[in-house]
Design a protein around this motif. Sequence first.
Motif, mmCIF file in Angstrom:
data_model
loop_
_atom_site.group_PDB
_atom_site.id
_atom_site.type_symbol
_atom_site.label_atom_id
_atom_site.label_comp_id
_atom_site.label_asym_id
_atom_site.label_seq_id
_atom_site.Cartn_x
_atom_site.Cartn_y
_atom_site.Cartn_z
ATOM 1 N N VAL A 630 0.847 -1.199 0.000
ATOM 2 C CA VAL A 630 0.000 0.000 0.000
ATOM 3 C C VAL A 630 0.876 1.241 0.000
ATOM 4 C CG1 VAL A 630 -1.693 1.307 1.331
ATOM 5 C CG2 VAL A 630 -1.881 -1.189 1.168
ATOM 6 N N GLY A 631 1.891 1.211 0.840
ATOM 7 C CA GLY A 631 2.797 2.344 0.983
ATOM 8 C C GLY A 631 3.387 2.356 2.375
ATOM 9 N N ARG A 632 4.347 3.284 2.567
ATOM 10 C CA ARG A 632 4.910 3.459 3.911
ATOM 11 C C ARG A 632 4.086 4.541 4.589
ATOM 12 N NH1 ARG A 632 9.369 0.768 5.074
ATOM 13 N NH2 ARG A 632 10.532 -0.196 3.341
ATOM 14 N N LEU A 633 3.227 4.111 5.520
ATOM 15 C CA LEU A 633 2.284 5.022 6.151
ATOM 16 C C LEU A 633 2.854 5.546 7.461
ATOM 17 C CD1 LEU A 633 -1.102 3.121 5.655
ATOM 18 C CD2 LEU A 633 0.114 4.613 4.066
ATOM 19 N N THR A 634 2.794 6.870 7.604
ATOM 20 C CA THR A 634 3.069 7.492 8.905
ATOM 21 C C THR A 634 1.722 7.734 9.548
ATOM 22 O OG1 THR A 634 5.043 8.562 8.012
ATOM 23 C CG2 THR A 634 4.173 9.384 10.106
ATOM 24 N N LEU A 635 1.339 6.842 10.437
ATOM 25 C CA LEU A 635 0.008 6.895 11.017
ATOM 26 C C LEU A 635 -0.146 8.096 11.933
ATOM 27 C CD1 LEU A 635 -0.308 3.092 11.859
ATOM 28 C CD2 LEU A 635 -1.314 4.287 9.917
ATOM 29 N N LYS A 636 -1.377 8.494 12.156
ATOM 30 C CA LYS A 636 -1.693 9.630 13.010
ATOM 31 C C LYS A 636 -1.068 9.421 14.392
ATOM 32 C CE LYS A 636 -4.173 13.257 14.415
ATOM 33 N NZ LYS A 636 -3.960 14.638 13.936
ATOM 34 N N THR A 639 5.638 8.716 14.304
ATOM 35 C CA THR A 639 6.733 9.380 13.601
ATOM 36 C C THR A 639 7.433 8.421 12.633
ATOM 37 O OG1 THR A 639 8.241 8.827 15.424
ATOM 38 C CG2 THR A 639 7.138 10.980 15.504
ATOM 39 N N ARG A 640 7.360 7.124 12.901
ATOM 40 C CA ARG A 640 8.025 6.157 12.036
ATOM 41 C C ARG A 640 7.060 5.652 10.975
ATOM 42 N NH1 ARG A 640 8.987 0.605 11.508
ATOM 43 N NH2 ARG A 640 7.463 0.121 13.150
ATOM 44 N N ALA A 641 7.520 5.681 9.722
ATOM 45 C CA ALA A 641 6.692 5.180 8.630
ATOM 46 C C ALA A 641 6.666 3.649 8.670
ATOM 47 C CB ALA A 641 7.213 5.674 7.281
ATOM 48 N N LEU A 642 5.512 3.081 8.450
ATOM 49 C CA LEU A 642 5.315 1.627 8.527
ATOM 50 C C LEU A 642 4.849 1.135 7.157
ATOM 51 C CD1 LEU A 642 5.099 -0.949 10.346
ATOM 52 C CD2 LEU A 642 2.693 -0.337 10.686
ATOM 53 N N LEU A 698 -5.673 5.996 -5.444
ATOM 54 C CA LEU A 698 -4.987 6.739 -4.388
ATOM 55 C C LEU A 698 -3.625 7.243 -4.865
ATOM 56 C CD1 LEU A 698 -4.603 7.559 -1.348
ATOM 57 C CD2 LEU A 698 -3.569 5.285 -1.040
ATOM 58 N N HIS A 699 -2.826 6.356 -5.420
ATOM 59 C CA HIS A 699 -1.484 6.755 -5.857
ATOM 60 C C HIS A 699 -1.544 7.674 -7.078
ATOM 61 C CE1 HIS A 699 0.373 4.305 -2.896
ATOM 62 N NE2 HIS A 699 -0.065 3.149 -3.395
ATOM 63 N N LEU A 700 -2.538 7.472 -7.936
ATOM 64 C CA LEU A 700 -2.672 8.361 -9.109
ATOM 65 C C LEU A 700 -2.975 9.784 -8.658
ATOM 66 C CD1 LEU A 700 -2.700 8.678 -12.150
ATOM 67 C CD2 LEU A 700 -5.127 8.011 -12.131
ATOM 68 N N ARG A 701 -3.836 9.917 -7.661
ATOM 69 C CA ARG A 701 -4.148 11.265 -7.152
ATOM 70 C C ARG A 701 -2.896 11.901 -6.547
ATOM 71 N NH1 ARG A 701 -8.807 8.575 -5.263
ATOM 72 N NH2 ARG A 701 -7.930 8.464 -3.161
ATOM 73 N N ARG A 702 -2.133 11.113 -5.807
ATOM 74 C CA ARG A 702 -0.914 11.655 -5.204
ATOM 75 C C ARG A 702 0.074 12.123 -6.276
ATOM 76 N NH1 ARG A 702 2.144 7.998 -3.099
ATOM 77 N NH2 ARG A 702 3.325 9.500 -1.840
ATOM 78 N N LEU A 703 0.246 11.294 -7.286
ATOM 79 C CA LEU A 703 1.207 11.652 -8.337
ATOM 80 C C LEU A 703 0.739 12.856 -9.134
ATOM 81 C CD1 LEU A 703 2.100 8.040 -9.546
ATOM 82 C CD2 LEU A 703 3.598 9.605 -8.292
ATOM 83 N N ARG A 704 -0.550 12.948 -9.367
ATOM 84 C CA ARG A 704 -1.076 14.114 -10.088
ATOM 85 C C ARG A 704 -0.897 15.401 -9.271
ATOM 86 N NH1 ARG A 704 -6.740 11.567 -12.548
ATOM 87 N NH2 ARG A 704 -5.775 10.517 -14.352
ATOM 88 N N ARG A 705 -0.917 15.256 -7.923
ATOM 89 C CA ARG A 705 -0.707 16.446 -7.073
ATOM 90 C C ARG A 705 0.774 16.801 -6.988
ATOM 91 N NH1 ARG A 705 -4.477 13.834 -3.426
ATOM 92 N NH2 ARG A 705 -2.702 13.208 -2.122
ATOM 93 N N GLY A 706 1.610 16.031 -7.623
ATOM 94 C CA GLY A 706 3.036 16.299 -7.596
ATOM 95 C C GLY A 706 3.779 15.587 -6.509
ATOM 96 N N GLU A 707 3.124 14.728 -5.738
ATOM 97 C CA GLU A 707 3.804 13.963 -4.702
ATOM 98 C C GLU A 707 4.584 12.823 -5.345
ATOM 99 O OE1 GLU A 707 1.230 12.707 -1.577
ATOM 100 O OE2 GLU A 707 0.017 14.534 -1.637
ATOM 101 N N SER A 708 5.577 12.345 -4.650
ATOM 102 C CA SER A 708 6.363 11.214 -5.137
ATOM 103 C C SER A 708 6.798 10.364 -3.941
ATOM 104 C CB SER A 708 7.590 11.701 -5.920
ATOM 105 O OG SER A 708 8.457 12.463 -5.077
ATOM 106 N N GLY A 709 7.372 9.196 -4.246
ATOM 107 C CA GLY A 709 7.814 8.294 -3.178
ATOM 108 C C GLY A 709 6.658 7.484 -2.638
ATOM 109 N N GLU A 710 6.983 6.622 -1.696
ATOM 110 C CA GLU A 710 5.988 5.694 -1.168
ATOM 111 C C GLU A 710 5.536 6.067 0.248
ATOM 112 O OE1 GLU A 710 7.530 1.776 -0.503
ATOM 113 O OE2 GLU A 710 9.544 2.514 -0.034
ATOM 114 N N VAL A 711 6.050 7.133 0.813
ATOM 115 C CA VAL A 711 5.671 7.537 2.173
ATOM 116 C C VAL A 711 4.385 8.355 2.101
ATOM 117 C CG1 VAL A 711 6.334 8.810 4.224
ATOM 118 C CG2 VAL A 711 8.053 7.491 2.957
ATOM 119 N N ILE A 712 3.392 7.939 2.905
ATOM 120 C CA ILE A 712 2.116 8.649 2.964
ATOM 121 C C ILE A 712 1.891 9.037 4.418
ATOM 122 C CG2 ILE A 712 -0.349 8.529 2.491
ATOM 123 C CD1 ILE A 712 0.236 6.247 0.544
#
Length: 717
Positions: A630-636, A639-642, A698-712
């Motif tokens: 899914v991605g490396r999520l930094t949960l609410k 601090t560490r991405a999972l 989800l990832h298409l929206r992120r990339l269209r917004r100019g985001e990159s990488g797998e950290v969310i």
Amino acid sequence: MRHVLRQLRRLYFFAPLLAVALVCGLMLADPPLVRTLRHALWDQYQRLQPRVYQDTAVRVVDIDEASLAKIGQWPWPRYRIAQLVERLHSLEAAAVGFDVVFAEPDRTTPAAVSRDWPLPAAVREQIAALPDNDDLLARQLKSANVVLGFSLEREGPGTVPPFMPLVAPVAMGGAPQPFVHRFGSVVAPLPVLSSSAAAAGALTFVPDDDGVVRRVPLVLRVGDQLVPSLVTELLRIGQGADNYLVRMGPSSNPGIAELRIGQVVVPTTRTGEAWVHYATERQQRLIPAWKLLAGEVTPADVQGRLVLVGSSAQGLMDLRFSPLGGVIPGVEAHAQILEQALTDSYLYRPGWAVAVEAITLVVAGLGIGLLALYAGVLWSALATVAALGATIWGGWYAFSAQHLLLDSIVPSIGIFTAFLLGSMVHHFASERRQRWVRQAFSRYVSPNLVKHIVDNPDSLELGGQRLTCSFVFTDLAGFTSLMEKIDPGEAVALLNRYLDEMIHIAFAHEGTLDRIVGDAVAIMFSAPVHQPDHQKRAYDCALAMQRYATQYALDLQAKGIPFGHTRIGVHCGEVIVGNFGGSTIFDYRALGDPVNTAARLESVNKHLGTRVCLSEDVVAGVPGVLARRVGRLTLKGKTRALLVWQPLNDGLAHDEAEAAALPAYEHAYDLMAAGNPDALDAFEHLAHERPDDPLVQLHLRRLRRGESGEVIVMTDK
């Protein structure tokens, strides 16, 4: 009271002894039910290992359906039977036995047929002068070695017609009459036929309680006179012997031991019957009657053989139940025992069989019973299974290797009864000692917790320990709004059914119920009992829950009930597990950050559009997991991405499509993780082919917004 309990404990030993004594009494009584069970086991042995057919000097002339169709309905005219005998005699058959009783005059003889015709006297005299069919058959019988069959009836004066050509046996070792099956009367062939035949033999069977023919009598009794069976006389006439010998067993095993017929020795039961070891049906032993009458049988098929004449046609009703299943013609049972006599391949029920069975029952029954009294249920159960297996195997080995018929049913019943009674007494004795543990069961809800407490009573103390566990958190979407749309009582009933099955699934995977909060469930693995494969158990449990929840929601939605979908999060890590609370009540649960992370992974599904989220720590413990990143999520609040994964077999309708598209998705994901600008085109292409894929969108929206990488970074819970 204590004195009474001590006295009861001294009587515990008599529990297995009582069980063994009861079953020994059952063995001696030998009621019909026990006989039926024993015979059913032996029938199964025969089905597993029927007798190997050997082409012996036995043939059956079969009056089959084809013969009736070609020659005419039964009974055939006696001149036709005479033709059949003449054919067999010309082909040099050693002896011919009829599994047919010619008890009435031939109704097709010319004089009988013309009796009611309005004929001139001269014509009637000419017809009366024609040969009688029975006389034709009688003359033919005199020229051949033919054994005619007769049947026996239970009622009657107990006398044998004087014209019957019967040979009295020679008895050795005592009188066999008290042991032989007794009948009252004989349904004999016509005197003109009986006096012309070489011998006559009984066709009567004595089936078991279930109607199956397992034994063929070799000698029977009418009144006080012994009469041979068709098989006995065929063997005697075929060998040219003058008589046969009945040898009695010793006083320790009274009854008939064997029959010696010429050079053939046949072991029997104490009543003079031979056990039949059936071979499967073989065409080699059959000669259709029409072929014999048509002259299509060669001398090699008949010369020097014992030939039985009988019928397999269903309309003639000479059908018997066989141990191999189904029905067989009665003549086949005679043929089978003749084949055994000529190949010396018998089944035996030796005189010492009951003694061996009783010793097995007493030794194994008492041993298992005592073990059940003083050992744990598992060990005594395993020992019982081993003893039962050895007993059943011993019976099978005796049959397979030695052709012995040993009863393993009654000893098995005794062994199991001793185990059952011993276990009941053991349970009664331990009930008092464990009552205080059962009082604590109300504080726990998981079966594995109950077992752990019974096995480890010291665990009923406040405190905790560090353990690495896996957690499954579930939540039901939209249940609050559902409560507003339908009757609250109905909504609660729907929720209870849902929760009941979800918890049942968790228990099936040996999970521990951590808590229930409304429509949410938390399940823990590897506590209180250590489970090395806890990640795999949590993974399998989560998928099973999702599949059930998806189907449950679809079923209700099809009925117009807007039941929501289930979201699940799975994570593992080190936590503190133990009893928390006070002296009034315990709360067995886990505390630590992995618990909160699992709850956050469940919640994050609603933002990702997924149903199940797995942490990288769980995926690492599941070999061959079918999932995608899914991605490396930094949960609410973290601090560490999972690194989070979505399983591809979570029970949704698009499982197979997602699995097929996995390589393309992984390629696009790798481009995105590496910051490659081609990732946008890759996800654009995926979105075109899979517009309903939530992760692709989800990832298409992120990339269209100019985001990159797998950290969310997740800003909401």
